[in-house]
Design an enzyme around this catalytic site. Structure first.
Site, PDB file in Angstrom:
ATOM      1  N   ARG A   1      26.791 -16.345  72.637  1.00 38.42           N
ATOM      2  CA  ARG A   1      25.600 -15.588  73.019  1.00 38.42           C
ATOM      3  C   ARG A   1      25.963 -14.367  73.836  1.00 38.42           C
ATOM      4  NH1 ARG A   1      21.410 -19.339  74.698  1.00 38.42           N
ATOM      5  NH2 ARG A   1      21.066 -19.130  72.472  1.00 38.42           N
ATOM      6  N   TYR A   2      26.912 -14.532  74.725  1.00 36.73           N
ATOM      7  CA  TYR A   2      27.309 -13.433  75.603  1.00 36.73           C
ATOM      8  C   TYR A   2      28.570 -12.790  75.046  1.00 36.73           C
ATOM      9  CZ  TYR A   2      24.160 -15.790  78.874  1.00 36.73           C
ATOM     10  OH  TYR A   2      23.075 -16.370  79.480  1.00 36.73           O
TER      11      TYR A   2
ATOM     12  N   ARG B   1      32.225 -14.763  76.331  1.00 35.30           N
ATOM     13  CA  ARG B   1      32.410 -16.195  76.554  1.00 35.30           C
ATOM     14  C   ARG B   1      31.610 -17.000  75.542  1.00 35.30           C
ATOM     15  NH1 ARG B   1      29.222 -13.471  79.784  1.00 35.30           N
ATOM     16  NH2 ARG B   1      27.461 -14.328  80.930  1.00 35.30           N
TER      17      ARG B   1
ATOM     18  N   CYS C   1      26.754 -38.854  76.067  1.00 33.62           N
ATOM     19  CA  CYS C   1      26.755 -38.806  77.518  1.00 33.62           C
ATOM     20  C   CYS C   1      26.719 -40.240  78.000  1.00 33.62           C
ATOM     21  CB  CYS C   1      25.536 -38.060  78.032  1.00 33.62           C
ATOM     22  SG  CYS C   1      25.550 -36.328  77.538  1.00 33.62           S
TER      23      CYS C   1
ATOM     24  N   CYS D   1      20.025 -37.969  80.325  1.00 33.46           N
ATOM     25  CA  CYS D   1      19.053 -37.425  81.270  1.00 33.46           C
ATOM     26  C   CYS D   1      17.750 -37.200  80.530  1.00 33.46           C
ATOM     27  CB  CYS D   1      19.529 -36.093  81.833  1.00 33.46           C
ATOM     28  SG  CYS D   1      21.206 -36.145  82.460  1.00 33.46           S
TER      29      CYS D   1
ATOM     30  N   CYS E   1      17.085 -33.555  79.657  1.00 36.03           N
ATOM     31  CA  CYS E   1      18.123 -32.810  78.940  1.00 36.03           C
ATOM     32  C   CYS E   1      17.512 -31.796  77.973  1.00 36.03           C
ATOM     33  CB  CYS E   1      19.006 -33.765  78.161  1.00 36.03           C
ATOM     34  SG  CYS E   1      20.309 -32.911  77.258  1.00 36.03           S
TER      35      CYS E   1
ATOM     36  N   ARG F   1      19.011 -30.614  75.503  1.00 33.89           N
ATOM     37  CA  ARG F   1      19.447 -30.947  74.146  1.00 33.89           C
ATOM     38  C   ARG F   1      19.081 -32.379  73.792  1.00 33.89           C
ATOM     39  NH1 ARG F   1      24.422 -28.824  76.086  1.00 33.89           N
ATOM     40  NH2 ARG F   1      24.253 -26.570  75.958  1.00 33.89           N
TER      41      ARG F   1
ATOM     42  N   ASP G   1      13.444 -25.945  80.943  1.00 35.00           N
ATOM     43  CA  ASP G   1      13.112 -25.113  79.781  1.00 35.00           C
ATOM     44  C   ASP G   1      12.028 -25.727  78.896  1.00 35.00           C
ATOM     45  OD1 ASP G   1      14.252 -26.777  77.845  1.00 35.00           O
ATOM     46  OD2 ASP G   1      16.250 -26.054  78.397  1.00 35.00           O
TER      47      ASP G   1
ATOM     48  N   ASP H   1      16.419 -19.756  81.488  1.00 36.20           N
ATOM     49  CA  ASP H   1      17.140 -19.545  80.236  1.00 36.20           C
ATOM     50  C   ASP H   1      16.081 -19.078  79.235  1.00 36.20           C
ATOM     51  OD1 ASP H   1      19.385 -19.447  78.642  1.00 36.20           O
ATOM     52  OD2 ASP H   1      20.057 -21.463  79.189  1.00 36.20           O
TER      53      ASP H   1
ATOM     54  N   LYS I   1      20.490 -16.508  80.206  1.00 35.98           N
ATOM     55  CA  LYS I   1      19.994 -16.793  81.550  1.00 35.98           C
ATOM     56  C   LYS I   1      19.528 -15.523  82.243  1.00 35.98           C
ATOM     57  CE  LYS I   1      23.364 -20.493  81.918  1.00 35.98           C
ATOM     58  NZ  LYS I   1      24.079 -20.155  80.676  1.00 35.98           N
TER      59      LYS I   1
HETATM   60  C1  LIG Z   1      25.146 -20.710  80.244  1.00 35.48           C
HETATM   61  C2  LIG Z   1      25.832 -20.254  79.092  1.00 35.48           C
HETATM   62  C3  LIG Z   1      27.064 -19.605  79.166  1.00 35.48           C
HETATM   63  C4  LIG Z   1      27.753 -19.343  80.487  1.00 35.48           C
HETATM   64  O1  LIG Z   1      27.021 -18.503  81.285  1.00 35.48           O
HETATM   65  P1  LIG Z   1      27.585 -18.073  82.702  1.00 35.48           P
HETATM   66  O2  LIG Z   1      26.471 -17.286  83.286  1.00 35.48           O
HETATM   67  O3  LIG Z   1      28.812 -17.293  82.440  1.00 35.48           O
HETATM   68  O4  LIG Z   1      27.882 -19.316  83.456  1.00 35.48           O
HETATM   69  C5  LIG Z   1      27.652 -19.181  78.010  1.00 35.48           C
HETATM   70  N1  LIG Z   1      27.066 -19.369  76.812  1.00 35.48           N
HETATM   71  C6  LIG Z   1      25.871 -19.969  76.697  1.00 35.48           C
HETATM   72  C7  LIG Z   1      25.262 -20.123  75.342  1.00 35.48           C
HETATM   73  C8  LIG Z   1      25.219 -20.445  77.829  1.00 35.48           C
HETATM   74  O5  LIG Z   1      24.036 -21.060  77.701  1.00 35.48           O
HETATM   75  S1  SF4 Z   2      21.732 -32.944  80.741  1.00 31.42           S
HETATM   76 FE1  SF4 Z   2      21.998 -33.655  78.612  1.00 31.42          FE
HETATM   77  S2  SF4 Z   2      24.072 -33.057  78.054  1.00 31.42           S
HETATM   78 FE2  SF4 Z   2      23.944 -32.983  80.290  1.00 31.42          FE
HETATM   79  S3  SF4 Z   2      24.619 -35.017  80.997  1.00 31.42           S
HETATM   80 FE3  SF4 Z   2      22.401 -35.096  80.829  1.00 31.42          FE
HETATM   81  S4  SF4 Z   2      22.026 -35.886  78.754  1.00 31.42           S
HETATM   82 FE4  SF4 Z   2      24.137 -35.178  78.799  1.00 31.42          FE
END
Ligand SMILES: *Cc1c(COP(=O)(O)O)cnc(C)c1O
Ligand code: SF4
Length: 432
Positions: free
Chosen positions: A119-120, A123, A132, A136, A139, A141, A300, A337, A344
């Protein structure tokens, strides 16, 4: 191991004692994954109607709580307990709201190969695990974790590594999941070997919740393996001060002693940590344990999270009461996000009140309104003068967004959304 933990161990596995309790494999094998088992452990009984709806919830979003994490729940007042709320399903999870989305962060759309979210510019997020130790309830996801159909195979991971290898702009790789620490140590090592061998990867980060929900996973063997991959940053996920038990503290200390810089990502959760007092305490405790509060996420728009969401104002109120009031080290960045995959976005109270051609008017945390006199003379440094051409060549970062508008090299004078009627008419007229 305390008395209550001993009784839970007995209940789950007759004859099990402190050794079993301290064995993360035992913890995983005896995770509480049915409503019925949970009732037994907590010594409570739901009505048939309540149990049936909870079971429906669990069919949709899996339930799994390590015996260790379950032992943190205050049985007397379990309904208000922050650990209970994070771990135990709520019937509200089934209520999908108008604004809920299956994949609010559109991770799938930004995925050049399965498992990678790019996305960025510099990174990537690499989903290396799908499981997991504790699911959670908040979560983002929650649709995917625990779903056996989305377990990344070794082949998928190989292709992910290949993508990173062939994308020189990537200097930072975040291993996420699921929880990367649930992979076998040797398997994780293989992955770290592959990624760290890529010349343009400068750092690796791992996001894990195991120190919070399965601290026994942080074994000496794991730490000794990880130590070979510095610079390695580790982000943990504490949401409430009561999660920092002696066991969690010991796991965190092992990681800090091994030299991994530690950060924490919390989620702002209604009824769990949506109070200034809880958040401030959490941030103080984290710093005492050498963990830098990194992000606090606005909850989110994933499906099934509506009952956890707070207004954004709650997050701003918390930031207002942290910034300036306590050590800067204890202040995380509060982010939303962006739905739709914008990434973010930091959100802060306003500190700049006004501006003239030579003065800025600011306010501080106490309400003092002050002025900053701008310099009379300033030798302008061009915004995109290279500092180290060799490095810039590998990680070419062409300005985008507002940065592009500020750039001295770029001629753009505006950023225009593509899908407006106005732009559509322009294209239609062939006057682009
Ligand atoms: C959060 C996230 C990152 C890392 O973001 P930082 O601000 O560098 O910590 C990278 N890729 C994705 C898709 C993310 O959601
Ligand atoms: S937030 Fe989601 S991915 Fe992260 S530890 Fe909890 S269940 Fe696992």
């Amino acid at each position: 191991m305390n008395k209550y933990q001993a009784s839970i161990a007995q209940l789950l596995d007759a004859g099990a004692g402190a050794d079993q309790w301290a064995d993360w494999h035992w913890q995983l094998r005896h995770s509480i994954d049915t409503v019925e088992l949970f009732e037994k452990v907590l010594g409570i009984t739901f009505s048939d109607a309540a149990r049936s709806i909870l079971e429906k919830t669990v069919e949709r979003f899996p339930l799994s709580i390590t015996p260790y994490y379950a032992s943190l729940i205050d049985r007397e007042h379990y309904k208000e307990d922050p650990v209970f709320k994070q771990a135990f399903p709520m019937p509200q999870e089934l209520r999908v709201q108008e604004y809920d989305m299956e994949d609010p962060l559109t991770e799938d759309a930004d995925s050049p190969v399965p498992g990678i979210t790019h996305r960025y510019p510099d990174r990537v997020l690499f989903h290396v695990s799908n499981v997991c130790s504790m699911y959670c309830r908040h979560c983002t996801r929650k649709r995917k974790v625990g779903d056996v159909d989305s377990i990344p195979t070794k082949e998928v991971l190989r292709r992910g590594v290949e993508y990173i290898r062939s994308t020189p702009a990537v200097r930072d790789v975040l291993l996420s999941g699921g929880d990367p620490f649930l992979l076998h140590t040797e398997y994780l090592q293989w992955l770290l070997d592959e990624i760290s061998a890529i010349p343009h990867v400068e750092i690796i980060r791992i996001g894990t919740r195991t120190p919070v929900v399965l601290p026994s996973r942080v074994t000496d063997e794991l730490v000794d393996m990880l130590r070979q991959y510095h610079p390695l940053w580790i982000n943990v996920h504490f949401n409430h001060p009561k999660e920092m038990t002696a066991e969690a503290a010991a796991a965190v200390a092992k990681l800090a002693d091994a030299g991994f810089p530690l950060g924490n990502q919390s989620v702002l959760l209604a009824g769990v940590n949506d109070s200034v007092a809880v958040m401030r305490r959490l941030c103080h405790i984290l710093v005492q344990h050498r963990i830098r509060p990194y992000y606090v996420y606005q909850c989110d728009l994933s499906e099934g999270l509506a009952h956890f969401r707070t207004p954004v104002g709650k997050g701003i109120e918390i930031m207002e009461s942290l910034i300036g009031h306590t050590s800067g080290l204890c202040v995380p960045t509060y982010v939303i996000d962006a739905p739709g995959g914008g990434g973010k976005i930091p959100v802060l109270p306003n500190y700049i009140l006004s501006w003239s051609s030579n003065k800025v008017v600011l306010r501080n945390y106490e309400g003092v309104i002050t002025t900053y006199q701008e310099p009379e003379r300033y030798q302008v440094t061009r915004s995109d003068e290279p500092w180290d051409e060799a490095v810039d060549k590998v990680h070419e970062m062409t300005p985008i967004g507002v940065e592009k508008l500020l750039s001295d090299e770029d001629e753009a004078i505006s950023l225009v959304p593509e899908n407006t009627d106005r732009i559509g008419r322009r294209n239609g007229n062939g006057q682009d």
